[in-house]
Write an enzyme that holds these catalytic residues in place. Structure first.
Site, PDB file in Angstrom:
ATOM      1  N   ASP A  62     -14.266   1.561  -0.050  1.00 45.17           N
ATOM      2  CA  ASP A  62     -13.268   1.417  -1.079  1.00 45.17           C
ATOM      3  C   ASP A  62     -12.107   2.370  -0.829  1.00 45.17           C
ATOM      4  O   ASP A  62     -12.278   3.576  -0.760  1.00 45.17           O
ATOM      5  CB  ASP A  62     -13.947   1.745  -2.409  1.00 45.17           C
ATOM      6  N   THR A  95      -6.699  -1.724  -4.298  1.00 42.55           N
ATOM      7  CA  THR A  95      -6.170  -0.378  -4.064  1.00 42.55           C
ATOM      8  C   THR A  95      -5.757  -0.162  -2.610  1.00 42.55           C
ATOM      9  O   THR A  95      -4.723   0.423  -2.336  1.00 42.55           O
ATOM     10  CB  THR A  95      -7.224   0.674  -4.426  1.00 42.55           C
ATOM     11  N   THR A  96      -6.578  -0.649  -1.692  1.00 45.09           N
ATOM     12  CA  THR A  96      -6.237  -0.491  -0.280  1.00 45.09           C
ATOM     13  C   THR A  96      -4.968  -1.278   0.015  1.00 45.09           C
ATOM     14  O   THR A  96      -4.053  -0.793   0.689  1.00 45.09           O
ATOM     15  CB  THR A  96      -7.391  -1.000   0.608  1.00 45.09           C
ATOM     16  N   ASP A 382     -16.334  -2.562 -10.790  1.00 39.36           N
ATOM     17  CA  ASP A 382     -15.225  -3.326 -10.205  1.00 39.36           C
ATOM     18  C   ASP A 382     -15.345  -4.801 -10.570  1.00 39.36           C
ATOM     19  O   ASP A 382     -14.380  -5.433 -10.980  1.00 39.36           O
ATOM     20  CB  ASP A 382     -15.224  -3.193  -8.679  1.00 39.36           C
TER      21      ASP A 382
HETATM   22  P1  ADP Z   1      -8.587  -3.756  -1.727  1.00 39.03           P
HETATM   23  O1  ADP Z   1      -8.942  -2.329  -1.934  1.00 39.03           O
HETATM   24  O2  ADP Z   1      -7.129  -3.926  -1.537  1.00 39.03           O
HETATM   25  O3  ADP Z   1      -9.160  -4.665  -2.744  1.00 39.03           O
HETATM   26  P2  ADP Z   1     -10.517  -4.901   0.052  1.00 39.03           P
HETATM   27  O4  ADP Z   1     -11.181  -4.153   1.138  1.00 39.03           O
HETATM   28  O5  ADP Z   1     -11.319  -5.223  -1.144  1.00 39.03           O
HETATM   29  O6  ADP Z   1      -9.216  -4.122  -0.322  1.00 39.03           O
HETATM   30  O7  ADP Z   1      -9.967  -6.247   0.678  1.00 39.03           O
HETATM   31  C1  ADP Z   1      -9.287  -7.197  -0.078  1.00 39.03           C
HETATM   32  C2  ADP Z   1      -8.735  -8.254   0.819  1.00 39.03           C
HETATM   33  O8  ADP Z   1      -9.785  -8.934   1.489  1.00 39.03           O
HETATM   34  C3  ADP Z   1      -7.988  -9.318   0.027  1.00 39.03           C
HETATM   35  O9  ADP Z   1      -6.763  -9.560   0.662  1.00 39.03           O
HETATM   36  C4  ADP Z   1      -8.903 -10.523   0.085  1.00 39.03           C
HETATM   37  O10 ADP Z   1      -8.188 -11.733   0.025  1.00 39.03           O
HETATM   38  C5  ADP Z   1      -9.572 -10.327   1.403  1.00 39.03           C
HETATM   39  N1  ADP Z   1     -10.853 -11.034   1.500  1.00 39.03           N
HETATM   40  C6  ADP Z   1     -11.933 -10.893   0.712  1.00 39.03           C
HETATM   41  N2  ADP Z   1     -12.935 -11.735   1.085  1.00 39.03           N
HETATM   42  C7  ADP Z   1     -12.479 -12.411   2.156  1.00 39.03           C
HETATM   43  C8  ADP Z   1     -13.030 -13.408   3.026  1.00 39.03           C
HETATM   44  N3  ADP Z   1     -14.268 -13.878   2.861  1.00 39.03           N
HETATM   45  N4  ADP Z   1     -12.270 -13.866   4.024  1.00 39.03           N
HETATM   46  C9  ADP Z   1     -11.028 -13.388   4.216  1.00 39.03           C
HETATM   47  N5  ADP Z   1     -10.454 -12.441   3.452  1.00 39.03           N
HETATM   48  C10 ADP Z   1     -11.159 -11.973   2.431  1.00 39.03           C
END
Ligand code: ADP
Ligand code: MG
Length: 533
Positions: A62, A95-96, A382
């Site tokens: 995270d 957040t990322t 979350d």
């Molecule tokens: P954040 O802290 O920004 O939420 P995450 O590590 O949770 O970062 O990543 C979020 C990103 O991952 C989003 O852009 C989401 O669309 C993408 N994402 C989540 N699941 C998948 C998946 N199965 N395939 C492709 N992208 C995905």
């Protein structure tokens, strides 16, 4: 006033940097920060192992946890971390994304500054781009059905735990959200979490109602079902200890005795009052004496004692009861109402469960170790945040980079209509937003630029819902694949990142400590990696 030594040293080593040099340093700090979290983005992102001052370790995927744990003193880095914390508070996710986009906006701005574009123009262009993007989101979004809501919660947990557990927690989060949804509002603080170390995390369960790991004060007390009236006592039913002043010479043993008798009488009188006002269930912060227990039992008043203040507050909200300091002075108006009370064994621990008008739900989180347990609790929180948002506003955007590519395409068309140098800033903003699909691809082992080109080309033919399949690197429809994100997350990420970038662009002269060691080594090291996708 005399300056202390410490102040003296700081002031001496402080140099005034202005204009370009300040911006360059700030951009560098932003890039360093993004470099530290970018590799965690998406379900194929890496986990980070964090170690804090006390040597406690934490494994997380995270972004905001990474940043909040790192000891970052850099003022600009702090601004970006604060944008990501706001993102966490407002949207519980993204957040990322916020940090990565913000840093990329600053990096692109720096390129423009080097070409002679003034930061003020860039800031204005970024503001325009933000406005345009926010209004474009409506065109890209879809109205969510229940299955899609569930998929969106799963998407937000993707990569944090194993698949099965992500599914399990998503289900629990949605169930909890549905329990607390009332009049179109879902307030996540109405879900209580109890941590139970030991056992498998798959055994994490949700209870409808407010649960406390407590047993009634005596098993002989009858477990009354309800409905009934509850009194919440911010105190106890205990005799006071005699506190005679030491000077006072106690000549007669009868004095102590008399004191005891008076105290017993007072306790019984307090209980009489409870009977009078019609109390069926009593909850105390402090203890209950043996003789009081007996009396309560005789009157059929079910009692729980030594309940923490924060739980008393939850109970008071759940039942609409006042917190009263003194049972003897409690009135009918202080009572609250409950629907049902029961006790249940969960994971070998007895739990008292109360149903009331506003008793919400309770998660009993299980995990083999404290670290696992914390991660389960964090993920649930979350997921719950996302569930609540979606129950309030069931609007979704396609994930897996689709939304950012769709925005990028629109912004480039829009930029062509904007005269002057602001056009360059709008294009730079579009580039920055596209860093998300690039990073998702790179973290899954694909080429960022190629993937972005493929996505853009496919979207031109098949529409906004095309995103990246991280298993084979292909451009596919993300809606049918269930990779969905709440509107609120993207909206907040776009405005949070842009606003932070704009304020940093506007700092054109700062007091700067010469000593530049305010970014931790681990973060510094990742500077080199940034932008090398
Ligand atoms: P954040 O802290 O920004 O939420 P995450 O590590 O949770 O970062 O990543 C979020 C990103 O991952 C989003 O852009 C989401 O669309 C993408 N994402 C989540 N699941 C998948 C998946 N199965 N395939 C492709 N992208 C995905
Ligand atoms: Mg996320």
């Amino acid at each position: 006033m005399a300056r202390s030594m410490a102040e003296e040293t700081i002031l001496e080593s402080t140099e005034r940097t202005s204009g370009r040099e300040a911006l360059r340093k700030n951009v560098q700090a932003a890039i360093a920060l993004a470099g530290a979290v970018r590799s965690t983005l998406g379900p194929k992102g890496l986990d980070k192992l964090l170690v804090d001052d006390q040597g406690q370790t934490l494994v997380t995927n995270d972004g905001v946890t990474v940043l909040e744990t790192a000891k970052v003193e850099h003022p600009v880095a702090k601004m970006i971390i604060s944008a990501s914390s706001t993102q966490d508070k407002v949207a519980r996710d993204g957040t990322t994304t916020t940090v990565v986009i913000c840093a990329e906006m600053l990096r692109n701005a720096w390129q423009l500054v080097r070409q002679g574009v003034h930061p003020t123009i860039i800031a204005r262009g970024y503001g325009e781009a933000e406005k345009f993007a926010l209004s474009s989101l409506d065109e890209i979004s879809i109205k969510a059905n229940n299955d899609q809501i569930k998929s969106a919660i799963e998407t937000s947990l993707a990569g944090k735990l194993d698949k099965g557990m992500e599914k399990h927690l998503s289900n629990l989060a949605l169930q909890a959200g549905e329990v607390i949804l009332s009049k179109g509002r879902a307030d996540p603080t109405r879900v209580k979490v109890i941590k139970q170390t030991g056992g498998n995390m798959q055994d994490t369960t949700l209870i409808t109602g407010l649960a406390l790991a407590k047993s009634r004060i005596h098993p002989e007390m009858k477990e009354r079902g309800g409905p009934g009236s509850i009194l919440i006592l911010d105190g106890g039913l205990e005799r006071r200890k005699p506190q005679f002043e030491s000077k006072l010479n106690i000549t007669s043993a009868g004095m102590v005795d008399a004191f005891r008798k008076a105290e017993s009488k007072s306790l019984l009188a307090q209980i009489e009052n409870l009977v009078e006002i019609g109390c069926d269930l009593l909850v105390c912060k402090e203890g209950v004496d043996e003789e009081a227990r007996q009396a309560l039992s005789n009157h059929g008043i079910l009692t729980y004692r030594r309940v923490e203040k924060k739980d008393l507050d939850l109970l008071s909200r759940a039942c609409g009861a006042n917190l009263v300091p003194d049972a003897g002075r409690a009135t009918k108006e202080d009572l609250g109402a409950f629907i049902k009370t029961r006790e249940e064994l969960r994971g070998g621990v007895n739990h008292w469960i109360l149903d009331a008008e506003d008793s919400g739900a309770t998660l009993i989180a299980r995990g083999s170790t404290e670290i696992v347990l914390d991660e389960v609790v964090r993920c649930f929180a979350d997921g719950l945040g996302v569930a609540c948002q979606l129950l309030e506003e069931p609007i979704l955007l396609p994930g897996a980079g689709a939304t950012q590519v769709a925005l990028g395409r629109r912004l480039r068309r829009y930029a062509e209509t904007v005269p002057g140098r602001e056009q360059l800033a709008i294009e730079a903003w579009a580039d920055a937003i596209e860093s998300i699909p690039r990073a998702l691809a790179a973290n899954a082992g694909f080429d960022g630029i190629d993937s972005l080109l493929k996505l853009t080309a496919t979207q031109n033919e098949s529409g906004d819902n095309i995103g990246l399949d991280l298993d084979d690197g292909d451009a596919k429809d993300t809606i049918s694949r269930g990779i969905l994100e709440p509107m609120k997350i993207s909206r907040q990420a776009i405005s949070g990142a842009t606003e932070a970038a704009i304020s940093i662009l506007r700092i054109d002269d700062v007091l700067w400590a010469q000593m530049d060691a305010q970014i931790p080594d681990e973060v510094q090291e990742s500077i080199q990696g940034f932008g090398a996708e």
